[in-house]
Write a protein that holds these residues in place. Sequence first.
Motif, PDB file in Angstrom:
ATOM      1  N   UNK A 334      -9.542  -3.906   1.610  1.00 54.39           N
ATOM      2  CA  UNK A 334      -9.273  -2.896   0.768  1.00 54.39           C
ATOM      3  C   UNK A 334      -8.477  -3.270  -0.564  1.00 54.39           C
ATOM      4  N   UNK A 335      -8.412  -2.456  -1.576  1.00 56.57           N
ATOM      5  CA  UNK A 335      -7.718  -2.553  -2.781  1.00 56.57           C
ATOM      6  C   UNK A 335      -7.211  -1.342  -3.290  1.00 56.57           C
ATOM      7  N   UNK A 336      -5.869  -1.335  -3.331  1.00 58.22           N
ATOM      8  CA  UNK A 336      -5.145   0.072  -3.746  1.00 58.22           C
ATOM      9  C   UNK A 336      -4.728   0.058  -5.007  1.00 58.22           C
ATOM     10  N   UNK A 337      -4.913   0.808  -5.776  1.00 57.68           N
ATOM     11  CA  UNK A 337      -4.160   0.862  -7.151  1.00 57.68           C
ATOM     12  C   UNK A 337      -3.150   2.031  -7.138  1.00 57.68           C
ATOM     13  N   UNK A 338      -1.729   2.118  -7.406  1.00 60.04           N
ATOM     14  CA  UNK A 338      -1.196   2.899  -7.521  1.00 60.04           C
ATOM     15  C   UNK A 338      -0.436   3.275  -8.754  1.00 60.04           C
ATOM     16  N   UNK A 339      -0.221   4.383  -9.267  1.00 65.24           N
ATOM     17  CA  UNK A 339       0.192   4.696 -10.572  1.00 65.24           C
ATOM     18  C   UNK A 339       1.312   5.675 -10.202  1.00 65.24           C
ATOM     19  N   UNK A 340       2.719   5.275 -10.899  1.00 66.57           N
ATOM     20  CA  UNK A 340       3.804   5.948 -10.864  1.00 66.57           C
ATOM     21  C   UNK A 340       4.258   5.919  -9.433  1.00 66.57           C
ATOM     22  N   UNK A 362      -0.449  -2.790  -7.338  1.00 60.50           N
ATOM     23  CA  UNK A 362      -1.734  -3.001  -6.698  1.00 60.50           C
ATOM     24  C   UNK A 362      -1.430  -3.774  -5.351  1.00 60.50           C
ATOM     25  N   UNK A 363      -2.210  -3.156  -4.388  1.00 57.34           N
ATOM     26  CA  UNK A 363      -2.073  -3.922  -3.003  1.00 57.34           C
ATOM     27  C   UNK A 363      -3.370  -4.003  -2.434  1.00 57.34           C
ATOM     28  N   UNK A 364      -3.765  -5.510  -2.121  1.00 54.40           N
ATOM     29  CA  UNK A 364      -5.182  -5.875  -1.868  1.00 54.40           C
ATOM     30  C   UNK A 364      -4.742  -6.541  -0.641  1.00 54.40           C
ATOM     31  N   UNK A 365      -6.181  -6.558   0.422  1.00 55.44           N
ATOM     32  CA  UNK A 365      -5.988  -7.279   1.443  1.00 55.44           C
ATOM     33  C   UNK A 365      -7.296  -7.264   2.691  1.00 55.44           C
ATOM     34  N   UNK A 366      -7.177  -7.880   3.616  1.00 58.82           N
ATOM     35  CA  UNK A 366      -8.308  -7.725   4.679  1.00 58.82           C
ATOM     36  C   UNK A 366      -7.441  -7.554   5.897  1.00 58.82           C
ATOM     37  N   UNK A 367      -8.157  -6.619   6.748  1.00 56.39           N
ATOM     38  CA  UNK A 367      -7.798  -6.520   8.010  1.00 56.39           C
ATOM     39  C   UNK A 367      -8.814  -6.509   9.164  1.00 56.39           C
TER      40      UNK A 367
END
Length: 556
Positions: A334-340, A362-367
């Motif tokens: 996954x790759x998460x991009x947060x704003x505010x 931003x948050x990235x990883x693998x599960x």
Amino acid sequence: LTNTLAVTPAFYGKDQPGGWGHNIVTGEDAYDGWGRGVRGKLLFDNGAGTTILLGANYEKGRSGQGQGQRPYPGTYGLNLFNADDLGYYDSTSNYGAYFTSSVKQVNLKVRHDFDNVSVVSITGYGKIDSDSLNDSDGTPARFLDAHTVHAVKTFTQEIQLLSDSSAPVQWIIGGFYLRDISTYTPDFAGTAFGPLIGTVDARQKSWSIAGFAQAAAEILPRTNMTIGVRYTSDHRRFVGSNTLGTTVRGPFRDKASWSALTGRFSLDHKFTDDLMAYVAYNRGFKSGVFNLSGLSPGQSSLPPPADPETLNAYTAGFKSEFFDNKLRLNVEAYYYAYKNIQVFQSQALSSGTLITNGGAARLKGIEAELSAAPVRNLTIALSVAFADGEYTDFDLGPKFFPQPPNETIPIPGPCLVEVPSYPVGTSGQPVVQRPCNLAGNDTIQTPKFASNLSVAYRIPSAVGMFDVAASWAHSSSYYFEPDNNPVLRQRPTDIVNASLQWSDVDERYSVRLWAKNLTREKYINSLVQNATYYNKFSAAPPRTYGVTLTARYGNK
């Protein structure tokens, strides 16, 4: 009860009469608690396409967990107080801190199936009341004590129109309405305001309207596509006032509205009956909100609202089963991009927190999850997660610089600008707060690696069923605050739990003996920093053990 009517009531209770810590000020136990609850559902099915499901829930409890806060080991708090000569689970609150809550919920779901479509109505009402006594500074000094009453009333209504389950295109269209009233009314006492006593009366009214639609279909052999969209319009009004001694300020009023278009898109393909791969994009929206708990005695204006947080989430993975479902393996990247991104900041001279916006992250990883049943009645499950979170834009973020005798952190040039001053205790201030650029810091509560291994074995016998289970959860270190103070962080943890349960042949009665944190790992429940007292933390449970009794009655 009849051919058309069924009921499922349930009752529960839990008690922890002895706390796992000791309050050195009051002489009482710390971290004790209890809970009671009743819930049930009533189902009516006329056999002609109409079902009515009525549910209700009532819970009440009291807990000291998370309340017995004090300066973190090795640090000095307000008035340079240090608690290192105490046990890890001892509390230094100048009274028995507690949190009580009462939850009442009712929900009604009505569904009617026509020839090709179904109509569903979902109605909900909930009321939550809480009462807490909190030692805001976490020291024996009566600097700032807060008694807070918080109430929330929420009504929701949702209408859905759904396709027939056998239709080639599965779709749903609906609308959602929410109305919510929240109140926050703390009373403050202590020396923080001198001889004066302060109060706050903060109220927020919210209403939200949303429309949504989603469709899923097989676009190629064994390939499915899902598209969903939702439009949300949120509105909030804030009314607040406060007193400090005989001076009344307010009422102050403010209002704000936010709207967002969100949705999802996904593709999945079944290579075989046992292997499916997918990719997906989801856009999420967390509404803006006013800071009820950010209003303090003596303030002449309302704290600003936090803007909405948006999230663009990209995921890809696969789900698989092998050997007649005896082995399952699921993997997702996954790759998460947060704003505010919304972050919490503990308020000086208040028992609450202020929600602010931290720019972007931003948050990235693998599960990965693996489940295996190598032999009959034995199940082994393993999950691992790798994560990397970083604030990519966080200007003027709160950073705390401890002062001697604490382990000091030098204040860099860009952070030398003063923030608004706060009244402090009669002795030295243990920390200085400055606005700094926190871009590049780790996101909070984001361990780089985490894993969980569990083993469960079922032993049938003539006198009933025996279930033996054990689990091991590991987590690497992580930070509790965006400023990434190297002293105030959760160290790596390993938590081991185990249980033994007996059930009778019909599984109507069971007795479960359990133990948690067998290795007595010392770790943190919560930790916050503040411009007045530097930090305070609450310990997570040590080794605990108990017994759970269950009885089931009625027809299966």
